[in-house]
Design an enzyme around this catalytic site. Structure first.
Site, PDB file in Angstrom:
ATOM      1  N   ARG A   1       0.222  -3.170   0.422  1.00 41.03           N
ATOM      2  CA  ARG A   1       0.296  -2.682   1.093  1.00 41.03           C
ATOM      3  C   ARG A   1      -1.147  -2.881   2.383  1.00 41.03           C
ATOM      4  O   ARG A   1      -2.022  -3.887   2.128  1.00 41.03           O
ATOM      5  CB  ARG A   1       0.112  -1.365   0.774  1.00 41.03           C
ATOM      6  CG  ARG A   1       0.276  -0.563   0.140  1.00 41.03           C
ATOM      7  CD  ARG A   1       0.283   0.266  -0.392  1.00 41.03           C
ATOM      8  NE  ARG A   1       1.150   1.116  -1.499  1.00 41.03           N
ATOM      9  CZ  ARG A   1       1.501   2.680  -1.780  1.00 41.03           C
ATOM     10  NH1 ARG A   1       0.314   3.604  -1.211  1.00 41.03           N
ATOM     11  NH2 ARG A   1       2.308   3.356  -3.173  1.00 41.03           N
TER      12      ARG A   1
ATOM     13  N   ARG B   1      -8.798   0.750  -2.357  1.00 34.55           N
ATOM     14  CA  ARG B   1      -7.841   1.004  -1.661  1.00 34.55           C
ATOM     15  C   ARG B   1      -7.930  -0.890  -1.212  1.00 34.55           C
ATOM     16  O   ARG B   1      -8.761  -0.939  -0.243  1.00 34.55           O
ATOM     17  CB  ARG B   1      -8.455   1.395  -0.499  1.00 34.55           C
ATOM     18  CG  ARG B   1      -7.722   1.779   0.646  1.00 34.55           C
ATOM     19  CD  ARG B   1      -7.628   2.816   1.841  1.00 34.55           C
ATOM     20  NE  ARG B   1      -7.529   3.489   2.028  1.00 34.55           N
ATOM     21  CZ  ARG B   1      -7.038   4.384   1.631  1.00 34.55           C
ATOM     22  NH1 ARG B   1      -5.760   4.711   1.904  1.00 34.55           N
ATOM     23  NH2 ARG B   1      -7.718   5.552   0.919  1.00 34.55           N
TER      24      ARG B   1
ATOM     25  N   GLU C   1      -6.697  10.728  -4.968  1.00 33.78           N
ATOM     26  CA  GLU C   1      -5.730  10.633  -5.515  1.00 33.78           C
ATOM     27  C   GLU C   1      -5.385   9.263  -6.594  1.00 33.78           C
ATOM     28  O   GLU C   1      -5.314   8.589  -5.968  1.00 33.78           O
ATOM     29  CB  GLU C   1      -4.700  10.716  -4.862  1.00 33.78           C
ATOM     30  CG  GLU C   1      -3.118  10.824  -4.931  1.00 33.78           C
ATOM     31  CD  GLU C   1      -2.228   9.660  -3.083  1.00 33.78           C
ATOM     32  OE1 GLU C   1      -2.838  10.274  -2.369  1.00 33.78           O
ATOM     33  OE2 GLU C   1      -1.262   9.246  -3.567  1.00 33.78           O
TER      34      GLU C   1
ATOM     35  N   SER D   1       1.266  10.568  -7.277  1.00 33.54           N
ATOM     36  CA  SER D   1       1.677  11.230  -6.209  1.00 33.54           C
ATOM     37  C   SER D   1       3.255  11.428  -6.600  1.00 33.54           C
ATOM     38  O   SER D   1       4.055  10.437  -7.194  1.00 33.54           O
ATOM     39  CB  SER D   1       1.659  10.587  -4.503  1.00 33.54           C
ATOM     40  OG  SER D   1       2.308  11.318  -3.631  1.00 33.54           O
TER      41      SER D   1
ATOM     42  N   ARG E   1      -6.879   2.501 -10.048  1.00 32.65           N
ATOM     43  CA  ARG E   1      -7.664   4.126  -9.752  1.00 32.65           C
ATOM     44  C   ARG E   1      -7.739   4.463 -11.055  1.00 32.65           C
ATOM     45  O   ARG E   1      -8.610   5.010 -11.631  1.00 32.65           O
ATOM     46  CB  ARG E   1      -6.595   4.834  -8.975  1.00 32.65           C
ATOM     47  CG  ARG E   1      -6.797   4.199  -7.309  1.00 32.65           C
ATOM     48  CD  ARG E   1      -6.271   5.358  -6.376  1.00 32.65           C
ATOM     49  NE  ARG E   1      -6.303   4.454  -5.145  1.00 32.65           N
ATOM     50  CZ  ARG E   1      -6.652   5.451  -4.271  1.00 32.65           C
ATOM     51  NH1 ARG E   1      -5.351   7.048  -3.999  1.00 32.65           N
ATOM     52  NH2 ARG E   1      -6.157   5.176  -2.375  1.00 32.65           N
TER      53      ARG E   1
END
Length: 420
Positions: A260, A275, A347, A350, A387
RNA sequence: GGAGAGAUGGCUGAGCGGUUGAAAGCACCGGUCUUGAAAACCGGCAAGGUGGCAACACCUUCCAGAGUUCGAAUCUCUGUCUCUCCGCCA
């Protein structure tokens, strides 16, 4: 992609839905364009029918060795008209799909209305925050102190937002991924797939990343794009296909890297490996009949939660509000794991029901009672591996800088008790 | 990378530039027959769209895109993919 008939019949409702997702009212524009397109289309079809008829007559006349020059002149005149109106139809159609392809999915009735993440709604939680009789460190402190997490060298190689894991941490990453895949395949009914990490633009259009979110993606030239999640290859497996009803529900999982660009996240979460431009994730995807997608979302959420329960990590589940929900989803649950080092929920998964939104874009249907119906697609992280590694480090750290290996992972470490 | 062959409906596979949206077979669905099943026989069986209350009519689609033609699955060009052989290679 939206059902144009629905918009035509419920323009006000549609605009309200879009407003709740931060979009402007567009139904009138859509309806106008659609009308213009259909008018052009009808006119075009009438001309084509005329041309076909004349051509048949010509064929017949020539077969009988008769003169057809008059008919040929007529067709010739039709051609100009046909070309002009075809051009118009193409223009209107392009304008229409340019608008439609950039509009997000309609929220489910159970999705809370809200402007942004502040208005997400607590759904449930599990476990308790762990107690520490010392100041818990953040994951990068633990990793760097052990000399097994290296950001500087990664930056030298690849720039910002990359990391190198070494030794036991690299192994921990693998162990976590294996644990997740093993559980989802053996207990949760998912079939593991190894999929391409490069996909075509068509594929990304089908799953909703293109045309609107090109900036979030990395390209590799020649119509090859790096996947931002395994959701893309998994969901698009059966694009442009009509499935047999007995193929549903289809549950698939894959462990892949995700790429990403984090275009909109400059300056955000720059420290540590929270991230990154590249991270790994175990993804869950379900293809189901429309009537089953709501239940499937709950099931998928439970599968993702099961991983955290087995790892004994405290978390909460939030229902995303309309303003915070992703483009494709009609409903999304975020699982947020507790990170004691950061003193925050973060988070880690999801899970989204996309309804028939992606199925329409990629044209995946199934046959039921002689009819071809768009399937429903769901995707969820089960879980983000990087994560999860962070969560394990922060929640299982000891005062002396070591990390206890969670019971669920011990078998991947020869039953060792601590990581270092 | 070089040389050649190919891409047609769920599958296999025909197809002369003009009633071919597409033969035939398989699969599938319905029926007859049978105590039941199989076999045999009969029938049905692509998708999307436009117009229409509807019956229905029409349009588009034979890998994709351009072109030739009154008319293209069929001819030309480009691209993509597949297969075979050679070279290189994890």
């Amino acid at each position: 992609m939206h059902n144009i008939n629905y918009i035509r019949e419920n323009p006000v409702e549609f605009d309200n839905f879009m407003k709740s997702r931060g979009e402007k009212s567009v139904s009138q524009k859509i309806i106008d364009l659609d009308k213009e397109k259909r008018e052009a289309q009808t006119a075009l079809q009438n001309l084509l029918a005329e041309r076909n008829q004349l051509s048949k007559t010509i064929g017949k006349l020539k077969g009988e060795k008769k003169d057809a020059s008059q008919e040929m002149v007529q067709v010739d005149e039709l051609k100009n008209k046909i070309n002009a109106i075809k051009e118009l139809e193409v223009i209107k159609n392009d304008e229409l799909s340019a608008i439609l392809s950039r509009l997000p999915n309609i929220p489910d009735s159970s999705t809370p209305i809200g402007a942004n993440e502040e208005e997400n709604v607590f759904y449930r939680d599990w476990g308790d925050k762990p107690f520490f009789d010392f100041d818990p460190k953040q994951h990068f402190e633990i990793g760097e102190n052990a000399n097994l997490m290296n950001f500087e060298t990664a930056t030298k190689l690849s720039g910002s937002r990359f990391v190198i894991l070494k030794g036991q941490l690299s192994k921990l990453e693998r162990a976590i991924a294996n644990f997740m895949i093993d559980k989802h395949t053996s207990e949760n009914g998912y079939v593991e797939l190894h999929v391409p990490y490069l996909v075509k633009a068509d594929t990304l259009y089908g799953t909703g990343q293109l045309p609107k979110f090109a900036d979030d993606l990395f390209t590799a030239g020649d119509d090859h794009w790096l996947i931002p999640t395994a959701e893309i290859p998994l969901t698009a497996l059966h694009s442009n296909e009509i499935l047999n009803i007995n193929q549903l529900p289809m549950r698939v999982t894959s462990y892949t890297p995700c790429f990403r660009s984090e275009a909109g996240a400059a300056g955000k979460d720059t420290r540590g490996m929270l991230r990154q431009h590249q991270f790994t994730k175990v993804e869950l995807v379900s293809l189901v009949e429309p009537d089953h997608s709501k239940d499937e979302l709950e099931r998928m959420l439970s599968c993702a939660e099961g991983i955290l329960k087995d790892l004994n990590l405290h978390y909460r589940v939030m229902t995303l509000c309309t303003g915070d929900m992703g483009f494709n989803a009609n409903k999304t649950y975020d699982i947020e794991v507790w990170l004691p080092g950061e003193n925050k929920y973060r988070e880690i998964s999801s899970c989204s029901n996309c309804g028939d939104f992606q199925a329409r874009r990629m044209n995946t249907r199934y046959k039921k009672d002689e009819k071809n119906i768009h399937i429903h697609t769901l995707n969820g992280s089960g879980l983000a591996v990087g994560r999860t590694l962070i969560a394990v480090l922060e929640n299982y750290q000891t005062a002396d800088g070591n990390v206890i290996i969670p019971d669920a992972l011990k078998k991947y470490f020869d039953n060792q008790d601590t990581l270092f």
